[in-house]
Design an enzyme around this catalytic site. Structure first.
Site, short mmCIF file in Angstrom:
data_model
loop_
_atom_site.label_atom_id
_atom_site.label_comp_id
_atom_site.label_asym_id
_atom_site.label_seq_id
_atom_site.Cartn_x
_atom_site.Cartn_y
_atom_site.Cartn_z
N HIS A 268 52.16 52.15 40.29
CA HIS A 268 51.19 51.95 39.20
C HIS A 268 51.02 53.24 38.39
CE1 HIS A 268 49.27 48.76 42.03
NE2 HIS A 268 49.80 48.09 41.03
N ARG B 237 59.43 45.31 38.30
CA ARG B 237 60.16 46.01 39.36
C ARG B 237 61.54 45.43 39.57
NH1 ARG B 237 55.05 45.24 43.05
NH2 ARG B 237 55.02 43.50 41.62
N LYS C 52 42.25 36.34 45.12
CA LYS C 52 43.31 36.99 45.91
C LYS C 52 42.75 37.63 47.18
CE LYS C 52 46.56 37.98 42.17
NZ LYS C 52 47.27 39.03 41.45
N SER D 258 51.48 46.74 46.33
CA SER D 258 50.22 46.94 47.06
C SER D 258 50.25 46.15 48.36
CB SER D 258 49.04 46.48 46.20
OG SER D 258 48.98 47.23 45.02
#
Ligand code: ADP
Length: 162
Positions: A17, A90, A41, A128
């Site tokens: 990030h 990514r 989430k 994460s």
């Protein structure tokens, strides 16, 4: 004043990030890191903890601000007078969802552009979710997150190495 929003859950913020934030400040006068509430989430860290982690990480970067938001991203972008939304890509696996999201956001508000940025290749495997898994299992995450995030993870999973 060119403003970009960098939205995400940041549960927790990783060096991936941070890499994207550092790239975005080269292109915009102001980058607002917008921490999403992301209640659905079930985040490990509270919204306040996630905002605090971003704040500590970017305190030396005058062009970067931190905020939190809930609800529609394009409405939030409009409210903050932002021209663009930054998303990190990514791998090809990110693409399909991100492409769909970007086109939907454009339908909702065509004044806000989505810009995709690629991190340094060393960070392409970082997420994460993986960081939380490693920390939970007692692995060392110091190469992947700022030191204070590592401490915060350690405090959540008390058996992880400090
Ligand atoms: P979200 O819940 O929106 O997916 P994340 O915090 O997981 O929130 O990610 C926020 C943004 O940062 C997303 O655009 C994501 O693709 C990007 N991102 C996450 N990890 C990395 C990384 N290692 N390198 C580059 N971009 C990343």
């Amino acid at each position: 004043m060119r403003t970009a929003i960098y939205p995400g859950s940041f549960d927790p913020l990783t060096n991936g990030h941070l890499d994207i934030i550092q790239r975005a400040v080269k292109l915009f006068d102001r980058v607002i890191v917008a921490v999403a509430k992301s209640e659905s989430k079930n985040p490990l860290f509270t919204l306040e903890e996630r905002v605090q982690m971003v704040t500590r990480t970017i305190h030396h970067m005058p062009a970067v601000q931190v905020d939190s938001f809930d609800g529609l991203l394009v409405q939030y972008a409009e409210k903050r007078s932002a021209q663009a939304v930054i998303r990190g890509l990514r791998a090809v696996s990110d693409f399909e969802f991100e492409f769909q999201l970007a086109l939907m956001n454009r339908k909702l508000n065509e004044r806000v552009e989505t810009i995709f940025m690629m991190p340094k290749d060393a960070y392409t495997f970082l997420s994460s979710r993986i960081i939380k898994e490693i920390a939970h299992l007692g692995g060392d995450v110091s190469a992947f997150v700022p030191a204070h995030v590592r401490t915060a993870l350690h405090n959540k999973f008390s058996h992880a190495p400090a």
